[in-house]
Design a protein around this motif. Structure first.
Motif, short mmCIF file in Angstrom:
data_model
loop_
_atom_site.label_atom_id
_atom_site.label_comp_id
_atom_site.label_asym_id
_atom_site.label_seq_id
_atom_site.Cartn_x
_atom_site.Cartn_y
_atom_site.Cartn_z
N GLU A 374 0.83 -1.20 0.00
CA GLU A 374 0.00 0.00 0.00
C GLU A 374 0.87 1.25 0.00
N GLY A 375 0.54 2.19 -0.90
CA GLY A 375 1.26 3.44 -0.96
C GLY A 375 2.65 3.36 -1.56
N VAL A 376 2.97 2.26 -2.26
CA VAL A 376 4.30 2.10 -2.86
C VAL A 376 4.18 2.06 -4.38
N ARG A 377 4.99 2.87 -5.04
CA ARG A 377 5.04 2.91 -6.51
C ARG A 377 6.51 2.89 -6.93
N VAL A 378 6.82 2.13 -7.96
CA VAL A 378 8.18 2.11 -8.50
C VAL A 378 8.11 2.42 -10.00
N ASP A 379 8.79 3.48 -10.41
CA ASP A 379 8.95 3.80 -11.83
C ASP A 379 10.38 3.40 -12.19
N SER A 380 10.53 2.30 -12.90
CA SER A 380 11.87 1.78 -13.17
C SER A 380 12.16 1.72 -14.66
N GLY A 381 13.46 1.73 -14.95
CA GLY A 381 13.88 1.63 -16.34
C GLY A 381 14.53 0.31 -16.67
N LYS A 398 12.81 5.06 -9.68
CA LYS A 398 12.32 6.01 -8.69
C LYS A 398 11.37 5.25 -7.77
N LEU A 399 11.71 5.25 -6.49
CA LEU A 399 10.88 4.61 -5.48
C LEU A 399 10.03 5.70 -4.84
N ILE A 400 8.72 5.62 -5.06
CA ILE A 400 7.82 6.67 -4.58
C ILE A 400 6.83 6.05 -3.59
N VAL A 401 6.65 6.72 -2.47
CA VAL A 401 5.69 6.26 -1.46
C VAL A 401 4.77 7.41 -1.08
N ASN A 402 3.57 7.07 -0.66
CA ASN A 402 2.69 8.11 -0.14
C ASN A 402 1.89 7.57 1.04
N GLY A 403 1.47 8.50 1.88
CA GLY A 403 0.68 8.15 3.06
C GLY A 403 -0.18 9.31 3.47
N ALA A 404 -1.00 9.10 4.46
CA ALA A 404 -1.90 10.16 4.92
C ALA A 404 -1.12 11.30 5.56
N THR A 405 0.05 10.97 6.16
CA THR A 405 0.89 11.97 6.81
C THR A 405 2.34 11.77 6.38
N ARG A 406 3.19 12.74 6.70
CA ARG A 406 4.62 12.60 6.39
C ARG A 406 5.20 11.42 7.16
N ALA A 407 4.81 11.27 8.41
CA ALA A 407 5.32 10.17 9.23
C ALA A 407 4.96 8.83 8.61
N GLU A 408 3.75 8.69 8.12
CA GLU A 408 3.34 7.43 7.50
C GLU A 408 4.11 7.18 6.21
N ALA A 409 4.32 8.24 5.42
CA ALA A 409 5.09 8.10 4.18
C ALA A 409 6.52 7.66 4.49
N ILE A 410 7.12 8.21 5.53
CA ILE A 410 8.49 7.82 5.90
C ILE A 410 8.54 6.36 6.33
N GLU A 411 7.55 5.91 7.10
CA GLU A 411 7.51 4.51 7.52
C GLU A 411 7.42 3.59 6.30
N ARG A 412 6.58 3.96 5.35
CA ARG A 412 6.44 3.14 4.15
C ARG A 412 7.72 3.17 3.31
N ALA A 413 8.40 4.32 3.31
CA ALA A 413 9.66 4.42 2.57
C ALA A 413 10.71 3.50 3.20
N ARG A 414 10.78 3.47 4.53
CA ARG A 414 11.73 2.57 5.21
C ARG A 414 11.48 1.12 4.81
N ALA A 415 10.22 0.71 4.86
CA ALA A 415 9.89 -0.67 4.54
C ALA A 415 10.19 -0.99 3.08
N ALA A 416 9.90 -0.04 2.19
CA ALA A 416 10.13 -0.26 0.76
C ALA A 416 11.61 -0.35 0.44
#
Length: 455
Positions: A374-381, A398-416
Motif C-alpha cells: 500500500e502506498g508504494v510505486r516504482v517507476d523503473s527503467g 524512482k521509489l515513490i511512497v505516499n501516506g496520509a501523513t509525512r510520518a506514515e510516508a516515511i515509515e512506508r519508505a523505510r519498509a520499501a
C-alpha cells in the motif's frame, strides 16, 4: 486525443510515458540506441526504432534520426521526456515544422527560460522575487569582481546557459571569484557552447523548493503544489517530497501565486516547474520553526521533471495525460478551481552509484525485485538481467511512497527500501536507509547541506 506518440527518450521516463499512452489507447513508439535495445521501454512500446549507437549525440540527441523515425512510423506527436532534447527550442520548432505535435511548452517559452539571466529579468519584471544578481552577463573578470562587490560576498558564479546543477561555483572573496569565474566560463563554453556567466548572491543555508505548473489549453496557468528538493549531492537531487515541511500555508499561497505569474509572463503551456530558493528563518528563543521568510526565483524547467510522481500522488492526477490533453487542445481531467492536495509523498532516486561518495557504478543487474504494498510505486527503467551502461545517467528507478501523513510516508519508505532487492551495479539504497533514520531529515528542518553533513 492524439492517436500515436513517439517518445524521444529512454529508460524509466520513456517507460512511464508509454504506460500512460497505452492506457489511453495511444499507439506508443520508442526510439532507442544500440546499447538500450534490450531495455523494457523498447519491448513495451507498440513499435521501436533504433536511432543510432550508444553515444547520445548519435542517438537520443540525433534530431534527424528521431524525425526520420517519426515519419517512418506515422507518429502524430513527439514527447521529449526530460533531459536530452526536452529543453531544446530548435528541436521543438523542428518537430512542429515537420507537422508533428510537440508535447511541451512552445519554443519561445523554452528560449526565454533557457538563459538564466534573461529568465531572471523576465521574472523580476513580472513581480516574481529574484535574488540580488547581475542583469547582464559579466563580460569579463573585472566586471564579475565589480558585480560581486556590489552584491556582497559570498556569491554564486553560474553558467547562464547551464542546468541540472552543472556550471556553478561559490566564491567567498575576490581571490576565489577570480578562480571560479574562469572555471565556470570554460566549463560553460565546453558543455553549453555559451560562456556567459551570471553573478548572484549565494545563501549558505537554503532549501530548494519548486512548484509544478501546468499551462492549460484555454490559456490559464495553474499550480499543483510544491515539492521539497533539498536532499542533494553535487547540486543534484536525490530525494523529493510533497508538500514541503518548510512551507506554511501563508508562504504556500505566496509561492504558488508567484509561480503562476512566472508561467503567465511567458504565455506558458503544458507542464513546467518553477524552482525557488527558500532562505530558512532562524529558530527564535522559543524554539519555533522550521520556516522560511524569503523565497527567490531560481529557474524554470520547461519540461516534465524527474520528480513529478510525488505531485501525481498528492493531487491524484496523471501529469503525462494532462500534457497530452493540453497538446491536443483538450480540457484537463481535473477542476482547476478545486485543486486540493491529499496526504504526503516522497520520492527516492535509486541510482547506480556507491552510497558513500556517489560515484557511478554501472554493471549487469543480477537481482532486481521491486517492493510492493500500500502506498508504494516504482517507476523503473530496468529489470533483472539488464545492463546499466556508463553512457547515460545513473538513474535506475524512482521509489515513490505516499501516506496520509509525512510520518506514515516515511515509515512506508523505510519498509520499501528494505524490501528492494538489488544487486549487480552499485546502488544508493543503503544511503536512503540511513537518511530515513536521520533526525535532521525526520524533523523536516533540513537544507541543501544535509547530505554533506551526513558524510
Amino acid at each position: 486525443m492524439i492517436e500515436s506518440l513517439l517518445v524521444a527518450n529512454r529508460g524509466e521516463i520513456a517507460r512511464r510515458i508509454i504506460r500512460t499512452a497505452r492506457r489511453l489507447g495511444i499507439r506508443a513508439i520508442a526510439v532507442h540506441s544500440e546499447a538500450d535495445a534490450g531495455l523494457p521501454f523498447v519491448t513495451e512500446a507498440d513499435e521501436a526504432v533504433c536511432v543510432g549507437p550508444a553515444n547520445p549525440a548519435q542517438s537520443y540527441r540525433n534530431v534527424e534520426a528521431i524525425l526520420a523515425a517519426a515519419k517512418s512510423t506515422g507518429a502524430q506527436a513527439v514527447h521529449p521526456g526530460y533531459g536530452f532534447l526536452s529543453e531544446n527550442a530548435e528541436f521543438a520548432r523542428t518537430v512542429e515544422a515537420s507537422g508533428l505535435i510537440w508535447i511541451g511548452p512552445g519554443a519561445d517559452a523554452i528560449t526565454a527560460m533557457g538563459d538564466k539571466i534573461n529568465a531572471r529579468n523576465l521574472m523580476a519584471a513580472a513581480g516574481v522575487p529574484v535574488a540580488p544578481g547581475t542583469t547582464d552577463p559579466a563580460a569579463d573578470l573585472d566586471a564579475a569582481v565589480a558585480a560581486a562587490a556590489e552584491i556582497g560576498y559570498p556569491v554564486m558564479v553560474k553558467a547562464a546557459a547551464g542546468g541540472g546543477g552543472m556550471g556553478m561555483g561559490v566564491a567567498t572573496d575576490e581571490a576565489a571569484l577570480r578562480s571560479e569565474y574562469d572555471k565556470v566560463r570554460s566549463f560553460a563554453e565546453r558543455m553549453f557552447g555559451d560562456g556567459s556567466v551570471l553573478i548572484e548572491r549565494y545563501f549558505p543555508r537554503v532549501r530548494h523548493v519548486e512548484v509544478q505548473i501546468l499551462g492549460l489549453a484555454d490559456g490559464r496557468v495553474v499550480a499543483l503544489g510544491e515539492r521539497e528538493c533539498s536532499v542533494q549531492r553535487r547540486n543534484q537531487k536525490l530525494v523529493e517530497e510533497s508538500p514541503s515541511p518548510a512551507v506554511s500555508p501563508e508562504l504556500r499561497e505566496r509561492i504558488l501565486a508567484a509561480a503562476v505569474r512566472a508561467g503567465e509572463a511567458v504565455g506558458y503551456r503544458n507542464a513546467g516547474t518553477v524552482e525557488c530558493l527558500l532562505v530558512p528563518r532562524e529558530r527564535d528563543s522559543e524554539g519555533d520553526g522550521p520556516g522560511s521568510e524569503e523565497f527567490y526565483f531560481l529557474e524554470m524547467n520547461t519540461r516534465l521533471q524527474v520528480e513529478h510522481p510525488v505531485t501525481e500522488l498528492v493531487y491524484g492526477v496523471d501529469l503525462v495525460e494532462e500534457q497530452l490533453r493540453v497538446a491536443a487542445g483538450l480540457a484537463p481531467t481535473f477542476d482547476p478551481d478545486a485543486l486540493a492536495p491529499r496526504g504526503h509523498a516522497i520520492e527516492l532516486r535509486v541510482n547506480a552509484e556507491d552510497p558513500k561518495r556517489f560515484l557511478p557504478g554501472p554493471g549487469v543487474i543480477k537481482t532486481w525485485v521491486e517492493p510492493t504494498g500500500e502506498g508504494v510505486r516504482v517507476d523503473s527503467g530496468y529489470v533483472e538481467g539488464n545492463t546499466v551502461t556508463p553512457f547515460y545517467d545513473s538513474l535506475m528507478a524512482k521509489l515513490i511512497v505516499n501516506g496520509a501523513t509525512r510520518a506514515e510516508a516515511i515509515e512506508r519508505a523505510r519498509a520499501a527500501v528494505a524490501a528492494f532487492e538489488l544487486s549487480g551495479p552499485k546502488n544508493n539504497l543503503p544511503f536512503f536507509a540511513e537518511l530515513l533514520e536521520n533526525q535532521e531529515f525526520l524533523s523536516g528542518d533540513y537544507d541543501t547541506g544535509i547530505v554533506s553533513r551526513m558524510r
